[in-house]
Motif scaffolding. Structure first.
Motif, PDB file in Angstrom:
ATOM      1  N   HIS A 146      43.660  51.153 -51.854  1.00  0.00           N
ATOM      2  CA  HIS A 146      42.754  51.559 -50.772  1.00  0.00           C
ATOM      3  C   HIS A 146      42.617  50.470 -49.705  1.00  0.00           C
ATOM      4  O   HIS A 146      42.669  50.756 -48.499  1.00  0.00           O
ATOM      5  N   TYR A 147      42.459  49.217 -50.140  1.00  0.00           N
ATOM      6  CA  TYR A 147      42.018  48.182 -49.203  1.00  0.00           C
ATOM      7  C   TYR A 147      43.123  47.302 -48.624  1.00  0.00           C
ATOM      8  O   TYR A 147      42.853  46.504 -47.719  1.00  0.00           O
ATOM      9  N   SER A 148      44.337  47.458 -49.101  1.00  0.00           N
ATOM     10  CA  SER A 148      45.432  46.632 -48.556  1.00  0.00           C
ATOM     11  C   SER A 148      45.572  46.817 -47.052  1.00  0.00           C
ATOM     12  O   SER A 148      45.819  45.864 -46.319  1.00  0.00           O
ATOM     13  N   LYS A 149      45.381  48.047 -46.593  1.00  0.00           N
ATOM     14  CA  LYS A 149      45.593  48.343 -45.172  1.00  0.00           C
ATOM     15  C   LYS A 149      44.571  47.653 -44.273  1.00  0.00           C
ATOM     16  O   LYS A 149      44.782  47.549 -43.065  1.00  0.00           O
ATOM     17  N   PHE A 150      43.488  47.152 -44.850  1.00  0.00           N
ATOM     18  CA  PHE A 150      42.451  46.501 -44.045  1.00  0.00           C
ATOM     19  C   PHE A 150      42.738  45.024 -43.776  1.00  0.00           C
ATOM     20  O   PHE A 150      42.060  44.396 -42.978  1.00  0.00           O
ATOM     21  N   LEU A 151      43.708  44.475 -44.466  1.00  0.00           N
ATOM     22  CA  LEU A 151      43.920  43.026 -44.398  1.00  0.00           C
ATOM     23  C   LEU A 151      44.630  42.584 -43.129  1.00  0.00           C
ATOM     24  O   LEU A 151      45.540  43.260 -42.641  1.00  0.00           O
ATOM     25  N   ASN A 152      44.205  41.464 -42.590  1.00  0.00           N
ATOM     26  CA  ASN A 152      44.951  40.783 -41.535  1.00  0.00           C
ATOM     27  C   ASN A 152      46.402  40.658 -41.994  1.00  0.00           C
ATOM     28  O   ASN A 152      46.662  40.361 -43.161  1.00  0.00           O
TER      29      ASN A 152
END
Lengths: 530, 530
Positions: B13-19
């Motif tokens: 879910h959260y990988s896409k949020f990373l710089n």
């Protein structure tokens, strides 16, 4: 002679070194800086602006620090307490409350009160526990500047100092500001690996420089010939696809992991190369104050710090290695110092010396990230130094360095004990390893004489095997090659271990460790198969 | 009911949020982690690896902290000392050394000894001044987790806590990890401006959300309707050239600068919008513990913290506003807490609550930048809490919150005094300004009734003019519009000031400041010309 460099010259020269996003780092000021001329502000304004708690809301009224005069002072006490002496449970005790009170009575406590109006140089609780300048408290900045001016006065004028949260933070600030996707950074082929991470985290590329790992003080450290040739032939060499280096990162004195110190002549040559190729020098110097005189085989426990041979003046003028700052006529040296190795790492306190243009950029970055180091740590550090200075006519630099010399004396003793113990091992006597004498710092390099084994087909595999034997014998070390920038590049020089005498609780520990290390090396030579 | 989310789901879910450069942030480990099975390490190894000084080399043997039971306790002492009382020079003195010894005798000192074997929960000097885990000391992490679990238990299970160096550092860690060149970040239209800097330093774009600045507790804070429409019509709206927001930054309780607190229903609606549009919520909550009950005009100094009306249970269950964590079923909330506002800012100590995937990325960034907060600050904080806990059967959370309630009581009193004084000014009585009652925090919003003036052609120019009058009267405030994300967007709502009662030394100061403020406002209405 100090060279004068004005702000504009610094900006023109050093702008090109900045990470291309540095300009984004702007703290938005929401209070007023501009006033029309016809506005006459009240001379005694009441401030309802900043969201700072009044100091009466802090839970701490005063802090009383029981400071020692010298390392391991507690070993001389006529009592043992489990609160002061390691593993002293069951020993003849002391009433600790009475002990604290006696320290209050004899005036040896460093008191940090909420206010301290009669003691202008101190940082009181009201300031220490409050928000404070990102740059650091003026008292500690001022001390740091005096220390730099006294020992390592820059050869130019337009420099400044800021505090940071330990050298790890200093390094991060520097490389976040000066590294970028197309930047290559020269560094010793074996180095403090987090710096590699700092460079690569910003997209930069670390390039190893050959290091001479030798007892010969005139040869230690970066191989200048190699560096010269590398830069001279950059466009046709191995790294011709990369941009020419903009930065040199070097641990100048008591290098980690090799223990090497660049001599003065080498520093001048390296500086000249950096001038020629316009390279910024990041001089990391956490260990420089821990300078050793050569180990004396005939008198192994000789300690010239303790026998009075090293006077304060001799320490400052002959023993300590002068920083690159002292020959820096163009403002290209960024010096990193830390209170971690000679005071206490947990304080997370360090400082950065740089030309004002670059320092301003580091400060702007600090403003939007971690801001100032812990105020309590700043207060405790400068207030302790201030207390010590009472014995030195208020001369804080002298008081501080006198403490530092005691620490260097303790490390010299530890170096001596460990050297003596290592040289007493059968493995050493059989020349299975040699000791590379460090000229400063916390580390000794131990070179494994692979020649004694015969052909080694894979040096790294052999070093790993040696490590397993050491672990089985109960001796935890660092393999030199694990700190290599480029394992292939350093393959021929990877037959060494890094060991430290810094953490051992006592001499017996170092002696037993040396025995274990000797046995592990012996077992390697017996049990290893290619 | 706690939702279970496994590591893999978080990562997906959260990988896409990373710089996009987060993967570069890798600390190179140079010590061993892997051992072949046939290697049997010694059970009691001697460590010659880490470059850590033995604690006997630290100059500090013990630290004794004179801790108070409640804010401004010193005002009740039967003596005055210039070291404890502000401006007490010349007052009837006290022998401070005897005072310190009496504090030792009555057992009220928090003692931090080099070792403390019989006091397992404390952090002794040997650890406090040593290198320590980037994440923070387990004792303080554990406390923080218990505090979160007690007050704001997340609605999912896979979360963790790390310490940071104050919320400024927490914010920097979060936005360096989650913002990038193509990232838009929603935030309250007036906000803590350094956060804007954090976003833009990483290339991100802050987008203001309309805020309801009102006394009506059910309406305070982000305008949900606006937020809903903005997101719903993103692709056709004003920001259609920008990517859809990935982050919402919100100061949920006692918002800075408006003093607004989002009510529970609003939080649920905002959370639901964030679920719908897959937005991470960065919940900054430095002021949440400073929660007020409504100001009572008929009994202006009524203080329910001090009169016993607010019991511990009432404070925890009814007064405090529950965090977004408590309704977070997908791990999208990052909560930032700090010890700055209710303990001491100079400690530089804060903590971050986040799902384990994101927390790991923040930790990896910390590893290559500032690392752990000051060990001394950590030790002092947890050891003080531990001391307080002696009066609460060892319950640290209860002990801590009991201190916090006393601070909230003090702030309530200050709010009362300032409100009463402001309402007594002629300017208030003439309705030249109104007070927007804060439900928490340190700040009061003062809305200038421009209607009373008539036509104002440039509201910002008028606010500047008002500010000059206030400076002349001797009252320093913050202009609301200076904290706007987008001055144009917020133009209609920029007729307010932010003032604080946090820093004033005493009531008289607040009263005089209120008078000055009133006069400044009067002068504005008399002297301003379009």
């Amino acid at each position: 002679m100090t060279v004068t460099i004005d702000d504009k010259t610094l900006e023109e020269h050093y702008s090109k070194f900045l990470n291309r996003h540095v300009d984004r780092r702007v703290i938005l000021q929401f209070w007023d800086d501009y006033l029309p001329k016809d506005v006459k502000p009240h001379p005694n304004p009441y401030v309802l602006a900043a969201g700072m708690p009044n100091e009466g809301l802090f839970p701490v009224e005063s802090v009383h620090v029981n400071v020692v005069e010298r390392p391991f002072q507690h070993l001389e006490y006529p009592f043992k307490s489990e609160k002061i002496h390691v593993g002293a449970a069951g020993e003849i005790g002391v009433n600790e409350a009475e002990y604290v009170k006696s320290r209050v009575d004899d005036g040896s406590m460093v008191d940090i009160w909420r206010y301290d109006p009669s003691h202008g140089d101190n940082i009181p609780i009201a300031q220490a526990l409050q928000y404070s300048d990102t740059k650091g408290f003026p008292q500690l900045i001022d001390f740091s500047k005096k220390l730099v001016s006294y020992l390592n006065k820059p050869a130019y004028d337009n420099w400044d100092v800021m505090l940071a949260n330990g050298s790890s933070d200093s390094l991060s600030k520097v490389f976040t500001t000066l590294t970028d996707e197309d930047v290559t950074v020269l560094m010793e082929e074996f180095t403090f690996t987090p710096t590699i991470s700092n460079v690569t985290a910003n997209g930069g590329i670390p390039i190893p420089l050959k290091v001479d790992i030798t007892d010969d003080a005139s040869q230690q450290g970066i191989n200048v010939e190699y560096m010269d040739q590398l830069l001279e032939n950059w466009s046709t060499g191995e790294y011709s696809h990369l941009s020419k280096p903009r930065l040199l990162y070097t641990i100048v004195t008591g290098q980690n992991p090799t223990g090497m110190t660049q001599c003065k002549e080498k520093r001048q040559k390296i500086y000249d190369l950096c001038e020629k190729h316009d390279i910024i020098i990041v001089e990391d110097d956490p260990y420089g104050y821990l300078k050793f005189l050569p180990f004396d085989k005939s008198d192994p426990l000789k300690n010239q710090y303790n026998d009075g041979t090293i006077t304060f003046d001799k320490y400052c003028k002959e023993i300590l290695a002068p920083s690159y700052l002292t020959i820096d006529t163009s403002g290209r040296v960024i010096r990193l110092e830390t209170f971690s190795k000679v005071f206490a790492p947990g304080m997370r306190l360090s400082f950065i010396v740089a030309n004002k243009f670059i320092l301003d950029k580091l400060l702007k970055y600090a403003d939007i990230s971690v801001r100032s180091p812990c105020g309590l740590a700043q207060a405790m550090t400068i207030n302790i130094i201030d207390k010590w200075a009472e014995n030195f006519n208020g001369d804080k630099v002298r008081a501080w360095l006198s403490w530092v010399m005691k620490v260097a004396g303790e490390y010299t003793h530890r170096r001596n004990v460990l050297f003596q113990a290592l040289e007493a091992t059968p493995a050493y006597k059989e020349e299975l390893f040699e000791l590379i004498e460090p000229s400063a710092g916390m580390f000794i390099s131990i070179k494994i004489n692979f020649d004694k084994f015969g052909e080694i087909s894979d040096k790294l595999k052999a070093m790993n095997f040696l490590n397993y034997k050491l672990l089985e014998e109960g001796c935890i070390v660092i393999l030199g090659y694990r700190m290599a920038v480029d394992k292939k590049f350093s393959y021929d020089r990877s037959n060494f271990l890094r060991i430290t005498f810094a953490m051992a609780p006592d001499e017996e520990h170092l002696q037993t460790a040396a025995e274990r290390l000797g046995k592990g090396v012996e077992r390697f030579f017996k049990e290893y198969h290619n």
